[in-house]
Structures are given as structure tokens and as C-alpha cells.
Design a protein around this motif. Structure first.
Motif, mmCIF file in Angstrom:
data_model
loop_
_atom_site.group_PDB
_atom_site.id
_atom_site.type_symbol
_atom_site.label_atom_id
_atom_site.label_comp_id
_atom_site.label_asym_id
_atom_site.label_seq_id
_atom_site.Cartn_x
_atom_site.Cartn_y
_atom_site.Cartn_z
ATOM 1 N N GLN A 91 2.046 -2.994 14.533
ATOM 2 C CA GLN A 91 2.229 -2.548 13.146
ATOM 3 C C GLN A 91 1.211 -3.242 12.249
ATOM 4 O OE1 GLN A 91 6.187 -3.235 11.619
ATOM 5 N NE2 GLN A 91 5.779 -2.144 9.704
ATOM 6 N N SER A 92 0.474 -2.450 11.454
ATOM 7 C CA SER A 92 -0.534 -3.048 10.562
ATOM 8 C C SER A 92 -0.170 -2.909 9.093
ATOM 9 C CB SER A 92 -1.912 -2.439 10.823
ATOM 10 O OG SER A 92 -1.910 -1.061 10.542
ATOM 11 N N VAL A 93 0.707 -1.974 8.744
ATOM 12 C CA VAL A 93 1.170 -1.838 7.355
ATOM 13 C C VAL A 93 2.673 -2.109 7.360
ATOM 14 C CG1 VAL A 93 1.461 -0.295 5.386
ATOM 15 C CG2 VAL A 93 -0.631 -0.158 6.768
ATOM 16 N N HIS A 113 -2.220 14.074 12.307
ATOM 17 C CA HIS A 113 -1.771 12.667 12.264
ATOM 18 C C HIS A 113 -1.232 12.416 10.860
ATOM 19 C CE1 HIS A 113 -2.617 8.126 13.232
ATOM 20 N NE2 HIS A 113 -1.409 8.336 12.748
ATOM 21 N N HIS A 124 7.034 3.329 8.594
ATOM 22 C CA HIS A 124 6.375 4.642 8.646
ATOM 23 C C HIS A 124 6.466 5.191 10.057
ATOM 24 C CE1 HIS A 124 3.391 1.450 9.349
ATOM 25 N NE2 HIS A 124 2.795 2.287 10.185
ATOM 26 N N ILE A 132 1.404 4.336 -2.716
ATOM 27 C CA ILE A 132 1.218 5.772 -2.437
ATOM 28 C C ILE A 132 2.486 6.533 -2.845
ATOM 29 C CG2 ILE A 132 1.017 7.471 -0.569
ATOM 30 C CD1 ILE A 132 -1.018 5.588 0.763
ATOM 31 N N ASN A 142 5.356 1.999 15.143
ATOM 32 C CA ASN A 142 4.895 0.677 15.570
ATOM 33 C C ASN A 142 5.684 -0.367 14.779
ATOM 34 O OD1 ASN A 142 2.914 1.803 17.263
ATOM 35 N ND2 ASN A 142 1.508 2.033 15.537
ATOM 36 N N HIS A 170 4.544 7.772 12.567
ATOM 37 C CA HIS A 170 3.354 8.569 12.831
ATOM 38 C C HIS A 170 3.821 9.868 13.494
ATOM 39 C CE1 HIS A 170 0.361 5.125 12.623
ATOM 40 N NE2 HIS A 170 1.471 4.444 12.830
ATOM 41 N N LEU A 191 0.821 -1.216 0.000
ATOM 42 C CA LEU A 191 0.000 0.000 0.000
ATOM 43 C C LEU A 191 0.856 1.268 0.000
ATOM 44 C CD1 LEU A 191 -2.828 1.298 0.372
ATOM 45 C CD2 LEU A 191 -2.487 1.008 2.843
ATOM 46 N N PHE A 192 1.853 1.334 0.881
ATOM 47 C CA PHE A 192 2.627 2.571 1.002
ATOM 48 C C PHE A 192 3.603 2.725 -0.167
ATOM 49 C CE2 PHE A 192 2.003 3.283 5.878
ATOM 50 C CZ PHE A 192 0.653 3.507 5.645
ATOM 51 N N PHE A 202 2.105 12.055 4.183
ATOM 52 C CA PHE A 202 0.681 12.257 3.859
ATOM 53 C C PHE A 202 -0.122 12.031 5.127
ATOM 54 C CE2 PHE A 202 2.302 8.082 2.812
ATOM 55 C CZ PHE A 202 1.445 7.213 3.477
ATOM 56 N N ARG A 203 -1.384 12.498 5.118
ATOM 57 C CA ARG A 203 -2.218 12.359 6.314
ATOM 58 C C ARG A 203 -2.734 10.930 6.454
ATOM 59 N NH1 ARG A 203 -2.387 17.271 8.461
ATOM 60 N NH2 ARG A 203 -2.351 19.003 6.989
ATOM 61 N N ASP A 204 -2.785 10.472 7.722
ATOM 62 C CA ASP A 204 -3.343 9.149 8.004
ATOM 63 C C ASP A 204 -4.835 9.154 7.668
ATOM 64 O OD1 ASP A 204 -2.330 6.666 10.106
ATOM 65 O OD2 ASP A 204 -4.466 6.839 9.661
ATOM 66 N N ILE A 205 -5.296 8.060 7.062
ATOM 67 C CA ILE A 205 -6.698 7.961 6.640
ATOM 68 C C ILE A 205 -7.637 7.885 7.850
ATOM 69 C CG2 ILE A 205 -6.897 5.429 6.490
ATOM 70 C CD1 ILE A 205 -8.108 5.843 3.685
ATOM 71 N N ASN A 206 -7.108 7.495 8.994
ATOM 72 C CA ASN A 206 -7.921 7.312 10.207
ATOM 73 C C ASN A 206 -7.251 8.052 11.362
ATOM 74 O OD1 ASN A 206 -9.808 6.344 12.019
ATOM 75 N ND2 ASN A 206 -8.700 4.424 12.364
#
Ligand code: 5GP
Ligand code: ZN
Length: 114
Positions: free
Chosen positions: A94-96, A39, A100, A10, A87, A102, A6-7, A29-33
Motif C-alpha cells: 500500500q502506497s496511499v 484501472h 482504495h 480528491i 493493497n 483497484h 491525497l485521496f 476515478f482513474r489511476d494516474i499510473n
């Protein structure tokens, strides 16, 4: 794989995402959530899975990433402070799986995290 990451997508401009900052090796870029008024995610353009995947030759890249964080914090007016989080791995939440940082700010943040 970087093709499907994903990243990476982007960073390559394949997904419509407003970039707040772009340098030779870094984008932000801004976090989607968002979990705070500011953020932002700061990432290397090249695929690095996490902090645990850094190689000795990535030292300059890490400097570029941290310089980007500082510049973004100034752009966002975070003069009363902010937090930078990476993370890492499953215990780190860590999910992605593309390195990265934050950048969180705009409110008083609690410590310790959950
Ligand atoms: P992690 O949980 O790996 O530390 O952080 C991944 C972050 O990426 C999460 O905060 C999540 O909201 C964000 N995220 C996931 N998918 C997208 C996306 O497609 N666009 C953006 N801008 N952020 C995303
Ligand atoms: Zn990637």
C-alpha cells in the motif's frame, strides 16, 4: 492527516480529477499510473487508512464500495472478467494510506501477483 491526505483531497474536489462515479459515501476515478486498460480506484469519501482501519459501523460503507465496483465494471464493459485489489499495509504494497480498491481489467491478468 485527512487535511493533507491525497485521496481525501480528491474526494473533496480539491484536485482536478474526473470522477467516474459518485455516490453519497463513495467516489471513483482513474489511476494516474494505469497497469491495465481499465484501472480505476474506488474510495470512501471519509478517511479510512486501510482495510485494517475499518470499524464495525463501516459495514454499509463496504457494501456501497463493492456495489460501486460492480457498477463500474459494467460501465467499462468488463464482461470477460476483472480483478479487485486492496493493497494493505507495507507487506501488501500500500502506497496511499486511504482505503482504495483497484478495479483492474481489459486484459488477461496473471496469478499469483509478485
Ligand atoms: P496503492 O499502491 O496504495 O495500492 O495504490 C495507490 C495508487 O494510487 C497507485 O496505483 C497510484 O498510481 C495511484 N495514485 C497515486 N497518486 C495519484 C493521484 O494523484 N491521482 C490518481 N488518480 N491516482 C494516484
Ligand atoms: Zn484520506
Amino acid at each position: 492527516m485527512p487535511e493533507n491526505c491525497l485521496f481525501c483531497r480528491i474526494a473533496r474536489g480539491e484536485l482536478p480529477t474526473e470522477l467516474l462515479l459518485e455516490t453519497e459515501h463513495v467516489v471513483a476515478f482513474r489511476d494516474i499510473n494505469p497497469v491495465a486498460p481499465t484501472h480505476i480506484l474506488v474510495i470512501p469519501k471519509k478517511h479510512v487508512p486501510s482495510l485494517a482501519g475499518l470499524e464495525p459501523e463501516d459495514q454499509a460503507l463496504m457494501g456501497e464500495l463493492m456495489a460501486a465496483v460492480k457498477e463500474l465494471a459494467e460501465q467499462e464493459g468488463l464482461s470477460s472478467g476483472y480483478r479487485v485489489v486492496a493493497n494493505t499495509g507495507s507487506d501488501g504494497g500500500q502506497s496511499v494510506n486511504h482505503l482504495h480498491f483497484h478495479l483492474l481489467g481489459g486484459r488477461s491478468l496473471q496469478w499469483p501477483p509478485g
